[in-house]
Design a protein around this motif. Structure first.
Motif, PDB file in Angstrom:
ATOM      1  N   GLU A  46       0.830  -1.207   0.000  1.00 16.75           N
ATOM      2  CA  GLU A  46       0.000   0.000   0.000  1.00 16.75           C
ATOM      3  C   GLU A  46       0.868   1.263   0.000  1.00 16.75           C
ATOM      4  OE1 GLU A  46      -3.307   0.636  -0.175  1.00 16.75           O
ATOM      5  OE2 GLU A  46      -3.569  -1.491  -0.630  1.00 16.75           O
ATOM      6  N   ILE A  47       1.914   1.265   0.817  1.00 13.93           N
ATOM      7  CA  ILE A  47       2.804   2.434   0.888  1.00 13.93           C
ATOM      8  C   ILE A  47       3.466   2.673  -0.467  1.00 13.93           C
ATOM      9  CG2 ILE A  47       4.967   3.296   1.889  1.00 13.93           C
ATOM     10  CD1 ILE A  47       4.122   2.012   4.549  1.00 13.93           C
ATOM     11  N   GLN A  48       3.952   1.603  -1.087  1.00 13.41           N
ATOM     12  CA  GLN A  48       4.634   1.740  -2.377  1.00 13.41           C
ATOM     13  C   GLN A  48       3.676   2.175  -3.484  1.00 13.41           C
ATOM     14  OE1 GLN A  48       6.507  -2.177  -2.428  1.00 13.41           O
ATOM     15  NE2 GLN A  48       8.506  -1.252  -2.045  1.00 13.41           N
ATOM     16  N   GLU A  49       2.438   1.669  -3.434  1.00 11.31           N
ATOM     17  CA  GLU A  49       1.451   2.069  -4.443  1.00 11.31           C
ATOM     18  C   GLU A  49       1.102   3.555  -4.329  1.00 11.31           C
ATOM     19  OE1 GLU A  49      -1.900  -0.542  -4.165  1.00 11.31           O
ATOM     20  OE2 GLU A  49      -0.843  -2.224  -5.122  1.00 11.31           O
ATOM     21  N   LYS A  50       1.292   4.124  -3.149  1.00 14.72           N
ATOM     22  CA  LYS A  50       1.046   5.556  -2.942  1.00 14.72           C
ATOM     23  C   LYS A  50       2.279   6.389  -3.330  1.00 14.72           C
ATOM     24  CE  LYS A  50      -3.035   5.197  -0.715  1.00 14.72           C
ATOM     25  NZ  LYS A  50      -3.331   3.769  -0.864  1.00 14.72           N
ATOM     26  N   GLY A  51       3.314   5.723  -3.857  1.00 11.12           N
ATOM     27  CA  GLY A  51       4.506   6.438  -4.307  1.00 11.12           C
ATOM     28  C   GLY A  51       5.461   6.805  -3.186  1.00 11.12           C
ATOM     29  N   LEU A  52       5.307   6.134  -2.039  1.00  9.04           N
ATOM     30  CA  LEU A  52       6.180   6.418  -0.903  1.00  9.04           C
ATOM     31  C   LEU A  52       6.987   5.176  -0.539  1.00  9.04           C
ATOM     32  CD1 LEU A  52       3.608   8.473   1.203  1.00  9.04           C
ATOM     33  CD2 LEU A  52       5.578   9.377  -0.054  1.00  9.04           C
ATOM     34  N   ASN A  53       7.831   5.312   0.479  1.00 12.47           N
ATOM     35  CA  ASN A  53       8.695   4.215   0.891  1.00 12.47           C
ATOM     36  C   ASN A  53       8.538   3.951   2.381  1.00 12.47           C
ATOM     37  OD1 ASN A  53      10.200   3.600  -1.606  1.00 12.47           O
ATOM     38  ND2 ASN A  53      10.872   5.712  -1.421  1.00 12.47           N
ATOM     39  N   TYR A  54       9.139   2.854   2.825  1.00 13.39           N
ATOM     40  CA  TYR A  54       9.068   2.461   4.227  1.00 13.39           C
ATOM     41  C   TYR A  54      10.419   1.891   4.632  1.00 13.39           C
ATOM     42  CZ  TYR A  54       8.943  -2.197   2.288  1.00 13.39           C
ATOM     43  OH  TYR A  54       9.286  -3.325   1.578  1.00 13.39           O
ATOM     44  N   THR A  55      10.646   1.838   5.928  1.00 11.23           N
ATOM     45  CA  THR A  55      11.786   1.126   6.466  1.00 11.23           C
ATOM     46  C   THR A  55      11.421   0.662   7.871  1.00 11.23           C
ATOM     47  OG1 THR A  55      14.186   1.195   6.858  1.00 11.23           O
ATOM     48  CG2 THR A  55      12.948   3.170   7.407  1.00 11.23           C
ATOM     49  N   ARG A  56      12.188  -0.299   8.383  1.00 12.31           N
ATOM     50  CA  ARG A  56      11.950  -0.796   9.738  1.00 12.31           C
ATOM     51  C   ARG A  56      13.209  -0.596  10.557  1.00 12.31           C
ATOM     52  NH1 ARG A  56       8.684  -6.541   8.963  1.00 12.31           N
ATOM     53  NH2 ARG A  56       8.101  -6.294  11.137  1.00 12.31           N
ATOM     54  N   GLY A  57      13.062   0.093  11.687  1.00 12.55           N
ATOM     55  CA  GLY A  57      14.197   0.317  12.574  1.00 12.55           C
ATOM     56  C   GLY A  57      14.171  -0.665  13.730  1.00 12.55           C
TER      57      GLY A  57
END
Length: 267
Positions: free
Chosen positions: A166-177
């Protein structure tokens, strides 16, 4: 040869539980004595990082919120800096997406996908304090976000995979700390490190970059430096999500491993 040291903070230079950097103090002092820049490259906010800048009397640039922005003290480099804006004593290079946009997208995903997501923006100072173990004043600084929203996801791996999509389809990125997920724009620690590395090369010619981290969100930074180092996490193990054989794994949890690694590399 001029060394430049880039470092994560939480779980790396500072202890995961106590938030102390005292075990790393000998190596920090050694870097100061040798005039080796120590660059904080972290998911923390500008306001949080400035506490460490003040305590450790750092006069060097720093990278906030997973590469969201680079803060360079004015007149630090002799040449031109590709500045996005100037604020106070900083020339700022912005790489991230505005915090309000990130919050809006995360709220949409939570609502339409029915996910149990709690971001820093959903909690008051007391809530962040209780969730992180930070004192109230530090929790307030952690909420002063500009380019990255930290959040918890309550769900299984299927939920996690759906969230990523979902995040990628919105054109954004994610990471896990170490503790939290992060939603962010087209930025990461590696991109920011590459920009600063180019500026240092222009200033000093030949340099050697060192990077130290403990979690998956440090991987872009570790891949961007000449000498990448992974310290042990609180459980005494190295992050199993990082499999790159080029990354040096050192014994020692957080700042203990950091201290040994930095001294070994520089000396």
């Amino acid at each position: 040869m001029k060394y430049i040291v880039f470092t994560d903070l939480d779980g790396t230079l500072i202890d995961h539980n106590t938030y102390s950097y005292e075990p790393a103090r000998p190596a920090i002092e050694m870097l100061k004595q040798r005039n080796i820049p120590l660059i904080f490259c972290t998911s923390k906010t500008r306001a949080e990082i400035e506490v460490y800048v003040h305590e450790l009397e750092s006069s060097h640039p720093f990278i906030s919120e997973n590469g969201g922005a680079i803060f360079i003290p004015k007149d630090y480099f002799s040449g031109d800096v590709p500045t996005s804006k100037t604020e106070g004593n900083y020339d700022i290079i912005e790489l991230g997406t505005a915090y309000g946009t990130l919050r809006h997208v995360l709220a949409d995903i939570r609502t339409y996908e029915n996910m149990d997501i709690t971001g820093f923006g959903d909690m008051d100072d007391k809530g962040v304090s209780e969730d992180t173990g930070l004192d109230i004043a530090s929790a307030r600084l952690a909420k002063m976000r500009e380019y990255d929203e930290a959040f918890r996801l309550n769900g299984d791996e299927n939920t996690a995979n759906r969230l990523k999509q979902e995040i990628q389809e919105k054109g954004l990125n994610y990471t896990r700390g170490g503790r939290y997920w992060h939603i962010l724009g087209d930025n990461d620690k590696g991109k920011a490190v590459n920009i600063l590395t180019r500026l240092y090369k222009k200033e000093y010619g030949e340099i050697r970059t060192v990077g130290l981290g403990d979690s998956l969100n440090d991987l872009p930074m570790l891949r961007a430096v000449d000498v990448p180092v992974l310290v042990q996490k609180q459980n005494g193990e190295h992050d199993p999500m990082i499999k790159d054989p080029e990354i040096k794994r050192v014994e020692g949890i957080g700042p203990v491993g950091w201290n040994m690694a930095v001294k070994e590399i520089i000396l």
